[in-house]
Design a protein around this motif. Structure first.
Motif, short mmCIF file in Angstrom:
data_model
loop_
_atom_site.label_atom_id
_atom_site.label_comp_id
_atom_site.label_asym_id
_atom_site.label_seq_id
_atom_site.Cartn_x
_atom_site.Cartn_y
_atom_site.Cartn_z
N THR A 136 -41.49 -63.59 -57.76
CA THR A 136 -40.15 -63.12 -58.48
C THR A 136 -38.85 -63.77 -57.86
OG1 THR A 136 -41.37 -61.00 -59.37
CG2 THR A 136 -38.98 -61.00 -59.27
N MET A 137 -38.99 -63.65 -56.45
CA MET A 137 -37.72 -63.98 -55.67
C MET A 137 -37.59 -65.68 -56.10
SD MET A 137 -38.39 -62.02 -52.25
CE MET A 137 -36.84 -63.02 -51.30
N ASP A 138 -38.73 -66.37 -55.90
CA ASP A 138 -38.89 -67.82 -56.23
C ASP A 138 -38.34 -68.24 -57.63
OD1 ASP A 138 -39.68 -68.41 -53.61
OD2 ASP A 138 -41.75 -68.57 -54.49
N SER A 139 -39.00 -67.54 -58.64
CA SER A 139 -38.20 -67.48 -59.98
C SER A 139 -36.80 -67.39 -60.15
CB SER A 139 -39.17 -66.50 -60.82
OG SER A 139 -38.79 -66.47 -62.06
N ILE A 140 -36.29 -66.54 -59.27
CA ILE A 140 -34.96 -66.32 -59.46
C ILE A 140 -34.06 -67.45 -58.77
CG2 ILE A 140 -32.91 -64.69 -58.78
CD1 ILE A 140 -34.89 -62.40 -59.16
N ALA A 141 -34.54 -67.57 -57.68
CA ALA A 141 -34.16 -68.82 -57.08
C ALA A 141 -33.97 -69.95 -57.32
CB ALA A 141 -34.47 -68.50 -55.50
N PHE A 142 -35.22 -70.34 -58.08
CA PHE A 142 -35.57 -71.74 -58.08
C PHE A 142 -35.85 -72.13 -59.90
CE2 PHE A 142 -37.47 -71.13 -54.12
CZ PHE A 142 -36.57 -71.57 -53.29
#
Length: 211
Positions: A138-144
């Motif tokens: 989820t964090m990767d999705s938001i960041a990248f």
């Protein structure tokens, strides 16, 4: 209940542990949309999901929500376990994505079984591992990822979880879960409709082809 429990957890737990779960667990059926856990509340038991799906959300200081992950049949919530063991308030909100059946395990049994049953201990550790990976995704999705990609993945997850090509979510609800604005989500949904991937209706989204 015993057949459903064995179907969901029989491959993970030995018969002795299954029998203990049946003896001490509290069986619950909750309807779609039911709030099972709220931010700031104390947790008194750990859920074992027998059927259905539950969405777990986080809230920022402005009250906006972000979808962290889904819990499905045969799973539990590691954040719930952490709150139970530490007797701390919940930092997440859990809402039934679909009609669901679950068994609530008392706090004291969670600790007892960790030392008594290797299968339970492995289940708890694997749950921590899986939920951590999902939060990192989820964090990767938001960041990248751009919002187009996030929305597409969100719709694919919704179809899989609900086992339906009809999603009864408003644009505002989708925006809340993706931590975006309704205007942005509506624009992107219209874009997907224009290229033939979805069809928009008044109170639902019809999925045609997301591949």
């Amino acid at each position: 209940m015993i057949q459903e429990l064995k179907a969901s957890y029989g491959h993970l737990f030995e018969d002795e542990l299954i029998n203990e779960i049946l003896q001490v667990g509290t069986y619950k059926e909750v309807p779609e949309g039911f709030q099972m856990m709220n931010i700031g509340s104390y947790i008194k038991g750990m859920p074992l999901l027998v059927s259905g799906a539950i969405k777990v959300l986080r809230e920022d200081k402005n009250g906006d929500e972000l979808l962290l992950y889904y819990l499905e049949k045969g799973e539990t919530c590691s954040m719930t376990m952490t709150c139970c063991m530490g007797q701390t308030k919940s930092e997440i909100r859990a809402i039934a994505e679909t009609d669901a059946k679950l068994i609530m395990i008392p706090i004291q049994k969670m600790e007892e079984w960790t030392s008594k049953y290797k299968t339970w201990r492995n289940f708890v550790f694997e749950s921590y591992h899986n939920r951590l990976n999902e939060m990192l995704q989820t964090m990767d999705s938001i960041a990248f990822d751009n919002m187009d990609e996030r929305l597409l993945n969100y719709l694919k997850d919704k179809v899989r979880i609900n086992n339906s090509n009809t999603l009864k979510n408003t644009h505002q609800e989708i925006a809340y879960e993706l931590h975006s604005s309704r205007v942005v989500i509506s624009r992107l949904l219209k874009k997907l409709e224009n290229i033939g991937k979805i069809k928009l209706h008044r109170n639902y989204v019809e999925i045609i082809n997301l591949d």
